[in-house]
Design a protein around this motif. Sequence first.
Motif, PDB file in Angstrom:
ATOM      1  N   HIS A  32     -12.144  54.380  56.757  1.00 27.16           N
ATOM      2  CA  HIS A  32     -13.413  54.485  56.029  1.00 27.16           C
ATOM      3  C   HIS A  32     -14.303  55.434  56.823  1.00 27.16           C
ATOM      4  N   TYR A  33     -14.932  56.379  56.146  1.00 29.81           N
ATOM      5  CA  TYR A  33     -15.706  57.447  56.789  1.00 29.81           C
ATOM      6  C   TYR A  33     -17.187  57.286  56.459  1.00 29.81           C
ATOM      7  N   PHE A  34     -18.029  57.481  57.476  1.00 33.17           N
ATOM      8  CA  PHE A  34     -19.460  57.277  57.312  1.00 33.17           C
ATOM      9  C   PHE A  34     -20.242  58.411  57.948  1.00 33.17           C
ATOM     10  N   ASP A  35     -21.336  58.777  57.289  1.00 29.20           N
ATOM     11  CA  ASP A  35     -22.224  59.812  57.811  1.00 29.20           C
ATOM     12  C   ASP A  35     -23.205  59.268  58.835  1.00 29.20           C
ATOM     13  N   ASP A  36     -23.434  57.934  58.802  1.00 30.77           N
ATOM     14  CA  ASP A  36     -24.442  57.380  59.703  1.00 30.77           C
ATOM     15  C   ASP A  36     -24.051  55.992  60.204  1.00 30.77           C
ATOM     16  N   VAL A  37     -24.733  55.568  61.248  1.00 30.05           N
ATOM     17  CA  VAL A  37     -24.483  54.273  61.865  1.00 30.05           C
ATOM     18  C   VAL A  37     -24.820  53.137  60.908  1.00 30.05           C
ATOM     19  N   ALA A  38     -25.881  53.282  60.122  1.00 30.20           N
ATOM     20  CA  ALA A  38     -26.293  52.211  59.212  1.00 30.20           C
ATOM     21  C   ALA A  38     -25.177  51.868  58.228  1.00 30.20           C
ATOM     22  N   GLY A  39     -24.562  52.862  57.624  1.00 25.80           N
ATOM     23  CA  GLY A  39     -23.487  52.616  56.674  1.00 25.80           C
ATOM     24  C   GLY A  39     -22.267  51.994  57.327  1.00 25.80           C
ATOM     25  N   ALA A  40     -21.890  52.524  58.480  1.00 27.61           N
ATOM     26  CA  ALA A  40     -20.738  51.984  59.204  1.00 27.61           C
ATOM     27  C   ALA A  40     -21.021  50.559  59.679  1.00 27.61           C
ATOM     28  N   GLY A  41     -22.235  50.327  60.168  1.00 24.97           N
ATOM     29  CA  GLY A  41     -22.606  49.000  60.648  1.00 24.97           C
ATOM     30  C   GLY A  41     -22.598  47.963  59.554  1.00 24.97           C
ATOM     31  N   LYS A  42     -23.053  48.354  58.381  1.00 23.31           N
ATOM     32  CA  LYS A  42     -23.075  47.426  57.245  1.00 23.31           C
ATOM     33  C   LYS A  42     -21.662  47.001  56.879  1.00 23.31           C
ATOM     34  N   VAL A  43     -20.747  47.948  56.811  1.00 27.71           N
ATOM     35  CA  VAL A  43     -19.352  47.622  56.474  1.00 27.71           C
ATOM     36  C   VAL A  43     -18.730  46.757  57.566  1.00 27.71           C
TER      37      VAL A  43
END
Length: 160
Positions: A32-43
């Motif tokens: 799973h690829y994320f542009d920011d920490v917030a998105g990655a952290g949520k997942v």
Amino acid sequence: MHEAREFLGALYGRKPKGTKIVLWTKSDKRSHYFDDVAGAGKVARESKLDVYVHVSLADRDLGASARVKAAQSAGIPGLWADIDVNGGPEKKTNAAPTAEAALELAYSLLEPTLVVNSGYGLQAWWLFEDPWIFESSDERKAGAQMADAWIRMLRVGALE
């Protein structure tokens, strides 16, 4: 789990735009690829799956079935070591005899920036001030050589 966002922020909070944070979920073997920490952290926080963070950034989304190979790495946040402890569900041997010994090994060369309990061992991270973003294949190779040399030095320390 607030810790996931803090951990990802420490690793990749200063990553440049255009690079991707990559998480991998064990049970479905998907990236799973994320542009920011917030998105990655949520997942990471909401996932019911075992979630692993890649040690390197990607320069693009490589697809759910791909894992970032060294030759595709856009950069690294620092150096790392995954130090297992004997036992666990896999009944490991030839690892650190105890969690205390694993922690002592992590601190043997240089105090780590972060230490994370990985379940049956620990992950130690020695972070750079800013992620090292590779500008060329030569820099990418130099980063891989540095990471390999770091692990070799820790292994020598483990044998002493």
